[in-house]
Design a protein around this motif. Structure first.
Motif, PDB file in Angstrom:
ATOM      1  N   ARG A   1       1.350  -3.059  -2.344  1.00 11.05           N
ATOM      2  CA  ARG A   1       0.681  -3.997  -3.265  1.00 11.05           C
ATOM      3  C   ARG A   1       0.655  -3.445  -4.683  1.00 11.05           C
ATOM      4  NH1 ARG A   1      -4.216  -5.949   0.795  1.00 11.05           N
ATOM      5  NH2 ARG A   1      -2.885  -7.262   2.101  1.00 11.05           N
ATOM      6  N   THR A   2       0.447  -2.137  -4.812  1.00 13.84           N
ATOM      7  CA  THR A   2       0.457  -1.515  -6.135  1.00 13.84           C
ATOM      8  C   THR A   2       1.834  -1.630  -6.771  1.00 13.84           C
ATOM      9  OG1 THR A   2      -1.293   0.031  -5.513  1.00 13.84           O
ATOM     10  CG2 THR A   2       0.068   0.653  -7.402  1.00 13.84           C
ATOM     11  N   ALA A   3       2.884  -1.385  -5.982  1.00  9.04           N
ATOM     12  CA  ALA A   3       4.254  -1.492  -6.502  1.00  9.04           C
ATOM     13  C   ALA A   3       4.561  -2.922  -6.942  1.00  9.04           C
ATOM     14  CB  ALA A   3       5.257  -1.034  -5.442  1.00  9.04           C
ATOM     15  N   ALA A   4       4.129  -3.894  -6.146  1.00  4.62           N
ATOM     16  CA  ALA A   4       4.364  -5.299  -6.491  1.00  4.62           C
ATOM     17  C   ALA A   4       3.623  -5.676  -7.774  1.00  4.62           C
ATOM     18  CB  ALA A   4       3.927  -6.205  -5.342  1.00  4.62           C
ATOM     19  N   PHE A   5       2.375  -5.195  -7.902  1.00  4.72           N
ATOM     20  CA  PHE A   5       1.583  -5.485  -9.098  1.00  4.72           C
ATOM     21  C   PHE A   5       2.242  -4.890 -10.340  1.00  4.72           C
ATOM     22  CE2 PHE A   5      -1.555  -4.177 -12.234  1.00  4.72           C
ATOM     23  CZ  PHE A   5      -2.204  -5.376 -12.497  1.00  4.72           C
TER      24      PHE A   5
ATOM     25  N   GLN B   1       5.230  -6.915 -11.382  1.00  5.14           N
ATOM     26  CA  GLN B   1       4.799  -8.151 -12.056  1.00  5.14           C
ATOM     27  C   GLN B   1       4.397  -7.869 -13.494  1.00  5.14           C
ATOM     28  OE1 GLN B   1       1.593  -9.600  -9.639  1.00  5.14           O
ATOM     29  NE2 GLN B   1       2.923 -10.400  -8.033  1.00  5.14           N
ATOM     30  N   ARG B   2       3.700  -6.749 -13.688  1.00  5.52           N
ATOM     31  CA  ARG B   2       3.243  -6.408 -15.038  1.00  5.52           C
ATOM     32  C   ARG B   2       4.426  -6.114 -15.958  1.00  5.52           C
ATOM     33  NH1 ARG B   2      -0.087  -1.559 -17.560  1.00  5.52           N
ATOM     34  NH2 ARG B   2      -0.242  -2.513 -19.585  1.00  5.52           N
ATOM     35  N   ILE B   3       5.400  -5.366 -15.465  1.00  4.39           N
ATOM     36  CA  ILE B   3       6.595  -5.060 -16.277  1.00  4.39           C
ATOM     37  C   ILE B   3       7.318  -6.349 -16.653  1.00  4.39           C
ATOM     38  CG2 ILE B   3       8.891  -3.998 -16.234  1.00  4.39           C
ATOM     39  CD1 ILE B   3       7.573  -1.786 -14.421  1.00  4.39           C
TER      40      ILE B   3
ATOM     41  N   GLU C   1      -2.288   5.045   8.401  1.00  2.00           N
ATOM     42  CA  GLU C   1      -1.009   5.084   7.685  1.00  2.00           C
ATOM     43  C   GLU C   1      -0.620   3.684   7.213  1.00  2.00           C
ATOM     44  OE1 GLU C   1       3.140   7.425   8.132  1.00  2.00           O
ATOM     45  OE2 GLU C   1       2.450   6.393   9.925  1.00  2.00           O
ATOM     46  N   THR C   2      -0.830   2.685   8.078  1.00  5.43           N
ATOM     47  CA  THR C   2      -0.524   1.297   7.723  1.00  5.43           C
ATOM     48  C   THR C   2      -1.349   0.856   6.526  1.00  5.43           C
ATOM     49  OG1 THR C   2       0.079   0.742   9.986  1.00  5.43           O
ATOM     50  CG2 THR C   2      -0.552  -1.094   8.560  1.00  5.43           C
ATOM     51  N   PHE C   3      -2.626   1.196   6.530  1.00  2.65           N
ATOM     52  CA  PHE C   3      -3.498   0.819   5.417  1.00  2.65           C
ATOM     53  C   PHE C   3      -2.975   1.375   4.097  1.00  2.65           C
ATOM     54  CE2 PHE C   3      -6.865   2.169   2.507  1.00  2.65           C
ATOM     55  CZ  PHE C   3      -7.367   0.935   2.147  1.00  2.65           C
ATOM     56  N   PHE C   4      -2.663   2.674   4.054  1.00  4.36           N
ATOM     57  CA  PHE C   4      -2.207   3.283   2.802  1.00  4.36           C
ATOM     58  C   PHE C   4      -0.821   2.768   2.407  1.00  4.36           C
ATOM     59  CE2 PHE C   4      -5.472   6.534   3.890  1.00  4.36           C
ATOM     60  CZ  PHE C   4      -6.207   6.443   2.716  1.00  4.36           C
ATOM     61  N   ARG C   5       0.019   2.435   3.391  1.00 11.87           N
ATOM     62  CA  ARG C   5       1.332   1.844   3.073  1.00 11.87           C
ATOM     63  C   ARG C   5       1.155   0.482   2.415  1.00 11.87           C
ATOM     64  NH1 ARG C   5       3.775  -1.948   5.486  1.00 11.87           N
ATOM     65  NH2 ARG C   5       2.791  -1.666   7.531  1.00 11.87           N
ATOM     66  N   ILE C   6       0.271  -0.336   2.970  1.00 15.99           N
ATOM     67  CA  ILE C   6       0.025  -1.663   2.399  1.00 15.99           C
ATOM     68  C   ILE C   6      -0.530  -1.538   0.983  1.00 15.99           C
ATOM     69  CG2 ILE C   6      -1.435  -3.743   2.595  1.00 15.99           C
ATOM     70  CD1 ILE C   6      -1.085  -3.437   5.689  1.00 15.99           C
TER      71      ILE C   6
ATOM     72  N   PHE D   1      -1.455   7.822 -10.044  1.00 16.51           N
ATOM     73  CA  PHE D   1      -0.822   7.754  -8.730  1.00 16.51           C
ATOM     74  C   PHE D   1       0.454   8.588  -8.661  1.00 16.51           C
ATOM     75  CE2 PHE D   1      -3.548   3.989  -8.526  1.00 16.51           C
ATOM     76  CZ  PHE D   1      -4.168   4.223  -7.313  1.00 16.51           C
ATOM     77  N   ASN D   2       1.179   8.671  -9.766  1.00 16.71           N
ATOM     78  CA  ASN D   2       2.386   9.487  -9.787  1.00 16.71           C
ATOM     79  C   ASN D   2       2.046  10.948  -9.481  1.00 16.71           C
ATOM     80  OD1 ASN D   2       5.263   9.238 -10.318  1.00 16.71           O
ATOM     81  ND2 ASN D   2       4.903  10.625 -12.016  1.00 16.71           N
TER      82      ASN D   2
END
Length: 196
Positions: free
Chosen positions: A133-137, A140-142, A124-129, A84-85
């Motif tokens: 969610r990816t950032a939150a996940f 949590q993993r870190i 745009e809303t879909f990809f933002r969400i 993703f980066n």
């Protein structure tokens, strides 16, 4: 693509689309068959696509200067996978992404995604969400890696993702959880002996 196509069903769980919007969205993806052990991302190449898994399993990992690899992510049906980066910043990838099984993905190019987002605020809303969610996940993993014991990380993974644990090699699961394969075997043996 019909209205019951997996990518349309997937996006409709997040936002409501008209039939026409659903067709436009689905039409931006291309179905690709991937063989087991085939790479879809390799370091030093700019990632051109974001990938949605229809069938199969993938592993994203990095390799350090000593040849040691660490698993960053897994993906099975109904999940997304890429570096993703590299994809978002359009810079060279640092990860490998490899198919663990014969797989089918839907890929969308960076350019097509940008066009979708510019054409309709729902897209745009879909990809933002998805990004949120990816950032939150990842956070949590870190936190889990910093605050939980190896056994606690294993228990949490098995509770949340038992279907992944059944399908990925033990060495890959061990590196995802931040432990050696031998240590993972000891944890599993301990759990098995407790049950018997």
């Amino acid at each position: 693509m019909t209205s019951n196509h997996p990518i349309i069903e997937y996006i409709q769980r997040t936002i409501d689309l008209t039939d026409q919007e659903a067709e436009i969205f689905a039409g931006s993806f291309r179905e690709v068959k991937i063989k087991k052990r085939q790479f879809i991302v390799q370091p030093n190449f700019i990632v051109k696509n974001r990938n949605y898994v229809i069938k199969g399993a993938f592993r994203a990992y990095v390799v350090d200067d000593h040849g040691q690899d660490s698993t960053i992510a897994f993906a099975i049906e109904d999940w997304w996978i890429t570096d993703f980066n590299s994809y978002i910043l359009q810079t060279p990838a640092t990860m490998f992404v490899i198919a663990l099984e014969d797989s089918i993905i839907l890929e969308i190019s960076y350019e097509k995604e940008q066009m979708l987002k510019q054409s309709n605020h729902k897209f745009e809303t879909f990809f933002r969400i998805r990004a949120e969610r990816t950032a939150a996940f990842m956070q949590q993993r870190i936190i889990s890696n910093l605050t939980q014991t190896a056994e606690e990380r294993y228990d949490r993974f098995m509770e949340k993702y038992p279907q992944i644990a059944e399908r990925v090699p033990q060495y890959a699961l061990a590196s995802y959880l931040g432990m050696t394969t031998e240590f993972l075997s000891r944890i599993r043996n301990k759990k098995t002996s407790k049950k018997s």
